[in-house]
Design a protein around this motif. Structure first.
Motif, PDB file in Angstrom:
ATOM      1  N   LEU A  11     -12.589  18.237  16.658  1.00 56.74           N
ATOM      2  CA  LEU A  11     -13.179  16.884  15.672  1.00 56.74           C
ATOM      3  C   LEU A  11     -12.883  16.296  15.126  1.00 56.74           C
ATOM      4  O   LEU A  11     -11.896  14.840  14.789  1.00 56.74           O
ATOM      5  N   PHE A  12     -11.118  16.831  14.522  1.00 58.13           N
ATOM      6  CA  PHE A  12     -10.087  16.229  13.907  1.00 58.13           C
ATOM      7  C   PHE A  12      -8.789  16.245  14.172  1.00 58.13           C
ATOM      8  O   PHE A  12      -7.736  16.358  13.394  1.00 58.13           O
ATOM      9  N   HIS A  13      -8.912  15.956  15.539  1.00 56.19           N
ATOM     10  CA  HIS A  13      -7.484  16.116  16.402  1.00 56.19           C
ATOM     11  C   HIS A  13      -6.469  15.324  16.025  1.00 56.19           C
ATOM     12  O   HIS A  13      -7.093  14.165  15.755  1.00 56.19           O
ATOM     13  N   PRO A  14      -5.793  15.124  16.165  1.00 53.92           N
ATOM     14  CA  PRO A  14      -4.942  13.757  15.609  1.00 53.92           C
ATOM     15  C   PRO A  14      -4.277  12.916  16.145  1.00 53.92           C
ATOM     16  O   PRO A  14      -4.410  11.956  15.896  1.00 53.92           O
ATOM     17  N   LEU A  15      -4.358  12.703  17.472  1.00 55.23           N
ATOM     18  CA  LEU A  15      -4.650  11.384  18.103  1.00 55.23           C
ATOM     19  C   LEU A  15      -6.781  10.467  17.776  1.00 55.23           C
ATOM     20  O   LEU A  15      -6.652   9.335  17.865  1.00 55.23           O
ATOM     21  N   LEU A  16      -6.695  11.163  16.754  1.00 49.60           N
ATOM     22  CA  LEU A  16      -7.992  10.457  16.133  1.00 49.60           C
ATOM     23  C   LEU A  16      -8.065  10.272  15.121  1.00 49.60           C
ATOM     24  O   LEU A  16      -8.309   9.501  14.766  1.00 49.60           O
ATOM     25  N   MET A  17      -7.084   9.847  14.414  1.00 47.88           N
ATOM     26  CA  MET A  17      -7.112  10.574  13.010  1.00 47.88           C
ATOM     27  C   MET A  17      -6.556   8.762  12.401  1.00 47.88           C
ATOM     28  O   MET A  17      -7.604   8.151  11.479  1.00 47.88           O
ATOM     29  N   ILE A  18      -5.895   7.837  13.587  1.00 46.62           N
ATOM     30  CA  ILE A  18      -5.932   6.945  13.381  1.00 46.62           C
ATOM     31  C   ILE A  18      -7.557   5.704  13.209  1.00 46.62           C
ATOM     32  O   ILE A  18      -7.615   4.903  12.493  1.00 46.62           O
ATOM     33  N   THR A  19      -8.172   6.384  14.217  1.00 50.51           N
ATOM     34  CA  THR A  19      -9.660   5.625  14.591  1.00 50.51           C
ATOM     35  C   THR A  19     -10.247   5.716  13.218  1.00 50.51           C
ATOM     36  O   THR A  19     -10.457   5.039  12.827  1.00 50.51           O
ATOM     37  N   TYR A  20     -10.081   7.040  12.579  1.00 48.48           N
ATOM     38  CA  TYR A  20     -10.868   7.465  11.624  1.00 48.48           C
ATOM     39  C   TYR A  20     -10.301   6.621  10.628  1.00 48.48           C
ATOM     40  O   TYR A  20     -11.039   6.010   9.572  1.00 48.48           O
ATOM     41  N   GLY A  21      -9.111   6.437  10.524  1.00 45.65           N
ATOM     42  CA  GLY A  21      -8.502   5.657   9.336  1.00 45.65           C
ATOM     43  C   GLY A  21      -8.750   4.140   9.253  1.00 45.65           C
ATOM     44  O   GLY A  21      -9.508   3.324   8.755  1.00 45.65           O
ATOM     45  N   MET A  22      -8.685   3.830  10.654  1.00 42.32           N
ATOM     46  CA  MET A  22      -9.395   2.187  10.856  1.00 42.32           C
ATOM     47  C   MET A  22     -11.072   2.321  10.356  1.00 42.32           C
ATOM     48  O   MET A  22     -11.029   1.188   9.369  1.00 42.32           O
ATOM     49  N   ILE A  23     -11.204   3.075  10.629  1.00 38.28           N
ATOM     50  CA  ILE A  23     -12.656   3.347  10.482  1.00 38.28           C
ATOM     51  C   ILE A  23     -13.015   3.470   8.372  1.00 38.28           C
ATOM     52  O   ILE A  23     -13.498   2.256   8.007  1.00 38.28           O
ATOM     53  N   LEU A  24     -12.833   4.074   8.432  1.00 42.20           N
ATOM     54  CA  LEU A  24     -12.240   4.120   6.707  1.00 42.20           C
ATOM     55  C   LEU A  24     -11.730   2.965   5.594  1.00 42.20           C
ATOM     56  O   LEU A  24     -12.048   2.092   5.016  1.00 42.20           O
ATOM     57  N   VAL A  25     -10.827   2.166   6.373  1.00 42.47           N
ATOM     58  CA  VAL A  25     -10.357   1.154   5.918  1.00 42.47           C
ATOM     59  C   VAL A  25     -11.341  -0.556   5.887  1.00 42.47           C
ATOM     60  O   VAL A  25     -11.325  -0.957   5.293  1.00 42.47           O
ATOM     61  N   LEU A  26     -12.321  -0.683   6.615  1.00 45.50           N
ATOM     62  CA  LEU A  26     -12.833  -1.441   7.871  1.00 45.50           C
ATOM     63  C   LEU A  26     -14.234  -0.864   6.274  1.00 45.50           C
ATOM     64  O   LEU A  26     -14.493  -2.172   6.555  1.00 45.50           O
ATOM     65  N   LEU A  27     -14.508  -0.045   5.876  1.00 42.57           N
ATOM     66  CA  LEU A  27     -15.380   0.233   5.486  1.00 42.57           C
ATOM     67  C   LEU A  27     -15.302   0.124   3.879  1.00 42.57           C
ATOM     68  O   LEU A  27     -16.553  -0.639   2.734  1.00 42.57           O
TER      69      LEU A  27
END
Length: 206
Positions: A11-27
């Motif tokens: 769930l917290f694979h390094p390849l997913l971190m930027i996607t999660y970050g972008m979601i948080l930025v937009l929220l």
């Protein structure tokens, strides 16, 4: 326990971190005013450029026999995947710049690329946790953005710190890293994105 560790690790694979970050930025930032289609482009672009494309390249390396496993357990096999991840972040930076996003967001992505480059250099001599770099980078980015924009994100900080602890524990339980490798990865990721956020803010002031 190992099943839970594998779930957390995935769930917290390094390849997913930027996607999660972008979601948080937009929220949580003023970018929440962006129209829905632009938000989808930003998040979808992050997922495509920094998760799907590098993931497919790493799969190809596995099928071709260039790496022995997808976890990149062997330190000597990590150089090319590192280069792929760095290149994917640079492609995303090029993609997102065309959308006229604020400079501080570009600065954070540059910080992520820098953390991967430093990780690759360290990897020549010592194995550092990329999972640690990923979650540490996300935590540093959130703290940096909150500081710049005066956002009260206490609960988000607490949640990410708990997640960082879970990721570190999962990687240690799976015998993928030692505690020191995890601590080093988290600290490196945190420092790179936090410093990048501060520098991007100073650049705007100048």
């Amino acid at each position: 326990m190992r099943l839970f560790a594998n779930i957390v690790s995935t769930l917290f694979h390094p390849l997913l971190m930027i996607t999660y970050g972008m979601i948080l930025v937009l929220l949580y930032t003023y970018l929440t005013i962006y129209p829905t289609n632009m938000k989808l482009f930003i998040v979808g672009g992050a997922f495509a450029c920094t998760a799907i494309i590098p993931g497919l390249f790493i799969l190809l390396l596995r099928f071709s026999g260039s790496i022995s496993d997808l976890e990149l357990t062997n330190r000597r096999e990590r150089v090319l995947p590192f280069l792929i991840m760095i290149f994917s972040v640079m492609v995303y930076i090029f993609f997102i710049r065309r959308m006229q996003v604020p400079f501080w967001l570009i600065g954070l992505l540059i910080g992520i690329a820098a953390s991967l480059l430093l990780s690759m250099c360290i990897n020549f001599y010592w194995k550092i946790s990329v999972h640690g770099v990923g979650i540490g980078g996300l935590l540093g980015a959130v703290m940096g953005i909150a500081r710049i924009h005066m956002i009260n994100a206490s609960w988000l900080f607490i949640g990410l710190i708990i997640i960082a602890g879970l990721v570190a524990s999962a990687r240690i339980i799976l015998n993928k890293h030692t505690p020191m490798q995890m601590y080093a990865g988290i600290c490196l990721g945190f420092i790179c994105t936090f410093v990048a956020s501060i520098f991007s803010y100073l650049y705007l002031l100048i």
